[in-house]
Motif scaffolding. Structure first.
Motif, mmCIF file in Angstrom:
data_model
loop_
_atom_site.group_PDB
_atom_site.id
_atom_site.type_symbol
_atom_site.label_atom_id
_atom_site.label_comp_id
_atom_site.label_asym_id
_atom_site.label_seq_id
_atom_site.Cartn_x
_atom_site.Cartn_y
_atom_site.Cartn_z
ATOM 1 N N PRO A 141 41.563 5.287 30.640
ATOM 2 C CA PRO A 141 42.685 4.167 30.669
ATOM 3 C C PRO A 141 43.897 4.807 30.490
ATOM 4 C CG PRO A 141 40.768 3.173 29.560
ATOM 5 C CD PRO A 141 40.500 4.713 29.672
ATOM 6 N N SER A 142 45.018 4.705 31.418
ATOM 7 C CA SER A 142 46.244 5.240 30.947
ATOM 8 C C SER A 142 47.328 3.973 30.892
ATOM 9 C CB SER A 142 46.635 6.107 31.920
ATOM 10 O OG SER A 142 46.733 5.431 33.388
ATOM 11 N N GLU A 143 47.038 2.906 31.291
ATOM 12 C CA GLU A 143 47.891 1.624 31.365
ATOM 13 C C GLU A 143 47.331 0.418 30.636
ATOM 14 O OE1 GLU A 143 49.341 0.917 35.133
ATOM 15 O OE2 GLU A 143 49.662 3.017 35.670
ATOM 16 N N ALA A 144 48.211 -0.433 30.209
ATOM 17 C CA ALA A 144 47.566 -1.608 29.413
ATOM 18 C C ALA A 144 46.687 -2.499 30.440
ATOM 19 C CB ALA A 144 48.619 -2.438 29.038
ATOM 20 N N THR A 145 46.781 -2.284 31.710
ATOM 21 C CA THR A 145 46.312 -2.951 32.512
ATOM 22 C C THR A 145 45.079 -2.534 33.156
ATOM 23 O OG1 THR A 145 47.314 -2.018 34.544
ATOM 24 C CG2 THR A 145 48.422 -4.205 33.753
ATOM 25 N N HIS A 146 44.579 -1.351 32.699
ATOM 26 C CA HIS A 146 43.431 -0.668 33.125
ATOM 27 C C HIS A 146 42.267 -1.005 31.972
ATOM 28 C CE1 HIS A 146 45.707 2.370 35.482
ATOM 29 N NE2 HIS A 146 45.630 1.323 36.373
ATOM 30 N N LYS A 147 41.482 -2.035 32.255
ATOM 31 C CA LYS A 147 40.679 -2.551 31.141
ATOM 32 C C LYS A 147 39.097 -2.724 31.684
ATOM 33 C CE LYS A 147 43.999 -5.103 28.680
ATOM 34 N NZ LYS A 147 44.533 -6.263 27.899
ATOM 35 N N HIS A 148 38.233 -2.588 30.883
ATOM 36 C CA HIS A 148 36.869 -3.149 31.449
ATOM 37 C C HIS A 148 36.617 -4.259 30.364
ATOM 38 C CE1 HIS A 148 32.283 -2.520 30.001
ATOM 39 N NE2 HIS A 148 32.432 -3.352 30.894
ATOM 40 N N THR A 149 36.338 -5.494 30.930
ATOM 41 C CA THR A 149 36.164 -6.796 30.141
ATOM 42 C C THR A 149 34.637 -7.172 30.277
ATOM 43 O OG1 THR A 149 38.528 -7.163 30.226
ATOM 44 C CG2 THR A 149 37.091 -8.887 29.643
ATOM 45 N N ILE A 150 34.104 -7.351 29.389
ATOM 46 C CA ILE A 150 32.805 -8.052 29.520
ATOM 47 C C ILE A 150 32.966 -9.747 29.243
ATOM 48 C CG2 ILE A 150 30.509 -8.647 28.192
ATOM 49 C CD1 ILE A 150 30.256 -5.579 27.457
ATOM 50 N N LYS A 151 32.793 -10.466 30.345
ATOM 51 C CA LYS A 151 32.786 -11.725 30.562
ATOM 52 C C LYS A 151 31.880 -12.686 29.744
ATOM 53 C CE LYS A 151 36.247 -12.979 32.614
ATOM 54 N NZ LYS A 151 37.504 -13.060 32.239
ATOM 55 N N SER A 152 30.683 -12.014 29.959
ATOM 56 C CA SER A 152 29.648 -12.887 29.436
ATOM 57 C C SER A 152 28.478 -11.990 28.848
ATOM 58 C CB SER A 152 29.062 -14.022 30.251
ATOM 59 O OG SER A 152 28.673 -13.569 31.469
ATOM 60 N N ILE A 153 27.476 -12.578 28.053
ATOM 61 C CA ILE A 153 26.360 -11.771 27.493
ATOM 62 C C ILE A 153 25.324 -12.833 27.404
ATOM 63 C CG2 ILE A 153 25.144 -10.287 25.937
ATOM 64 C CD1 ILE A 153 27.797 -9.008 25.225
ATOM 65 N N THR A 154 24.359 -13.192 28.149
ATOM 66 C CA THR A 154 23.337 -14.142 28.092
ATOM 67 C C THR A 154 21.932 -13.534 27.943
ATOM 68 O OG1 THR A 154 24.598 -15.166 29.951
ATOM 69 C CG2 THR A 154 22.424 -16.120 29.458
ATOM 70 N N LYS A 155 21.547 -14.151 26.594
ATOM 71 C CA LYS A 155 20.046 -13.706 26.180
ATOM 72 C C LYS A 155 19.242 -14.736 26.864
ATOM 73 C CE LYS A 155 17.919 -12.619 21.756
ATOM 74 N NZ LYS A 155 18.026 -12.951 20.301
ATOM 75 N N ALA A 156 18.132 -14.066 27.619
ATOM 76 C CA ALA A 156 17.248 -14.799 28.394
ATOM 77 C C ALA A 156 15.751 -14.654 27.644
ATOM 78 C CB ALA A 156 17.155 -14.580 29.668
ATOM 79 N N GLY A 157 14.723 -14.639 28.366
ATOM 80 C CA GLY A 157 13.458 -14.579 27.816
ATOM 81 C C GLY A 157 13.082 -13.296 27.644
#
Length: 198
Positions: A141-157
């Motif tokens: 990343p070289s700018e504030a707008t360059h991001k990796h965002t995890i939106k959800s982590i769902t634990k299942a079976g």
């Protein structure tokens, strides 16, 4: 002890991400219907181009160890010739501590010799022409707008003795075309199914 850890990790890696349905008590692989919410996928676009969507049926998954506790998944598509790498914790106890929000976005490195194994990182290699070889490789990343965002982590079976996690996220990064010096913004989203040791 080191050999035992390596063996356990190797056994784990053999089935950590798949295209099976979420509820699967028999432990067999059941194909999912394209377009359903239970299917892994990734997508990307370069600058303002139309997004390229790669669904489960077109993704090939490979894996390697990034260390004793981190696994690196490589999701690639033969038709689009795009590749994503995603590193995650190999044990459910560690994955349970992961929060949504911003996570590492890295410069792309080859699957055969990954240069890093930072947990929950994402990197990409995508062609400007779908199915072509005019690749853009993600840069740190070289700018504030360059991001990796995890939106959800769902634990299942549980599947084959491993805990199921669905991880969804989005990203925007700077890419450089090699050979050459052209740069572009690569952005998109993904949904991966992870299987972690309990």
């Amino acid at each position: 002890m080191k050999n035992l850890s390596a063996l356990l990790l190797a056994l784990f890696v053999l089935g950590f991400v798949s295209c099976a349905k979420e509820d699967n008590p028999s432990g067999t692989t059941t194909p999912v219907t394209p377009g359903t919410s239970e299917e892994p996928y990734f997508e990307y676009k370069i600058n303002s181009s139309t997004a390229v969507h790669v669904d489960c049926s077109a993704i090939k998954f490979e894996a390697t160890s990034g260390g004793s506790s981190v696994v690196l998944v490589v999701a690639s598509s033969a038709s689009t010739k795009s590749t994503f790498t995603f590193a995650f914790y190999g044990a459910s106890a560690a994955l349970d501590t992961v929060k949504t929000g911003t996570h590492p976005l890295l410069e792309y490195s080859s699957f055969t010799s990954p240069t890093t194994a930072i947990p929950m990182h994402l990197s990409v290699k995508v062609p400007q022409t779908t199915g072509g070889t005019d690749y853009f490789y993600s840069l740190a990343p070289s700018e504030a707008t360059h991001k990796h965002t995890i939106k959800s982590i769902t634990k299942a079976g549980v599947e084959n003795g491993k805990r199921i996690y669905w991880v969804e996220g989005e990203y925007s990064c700077k890419g450089q075309q090699l050979p050459g010096t052209n740069t572009a913004t690569i952005s998109g989203k993904y949904r991966f199914k992870l299987l972690a040791m309990q």
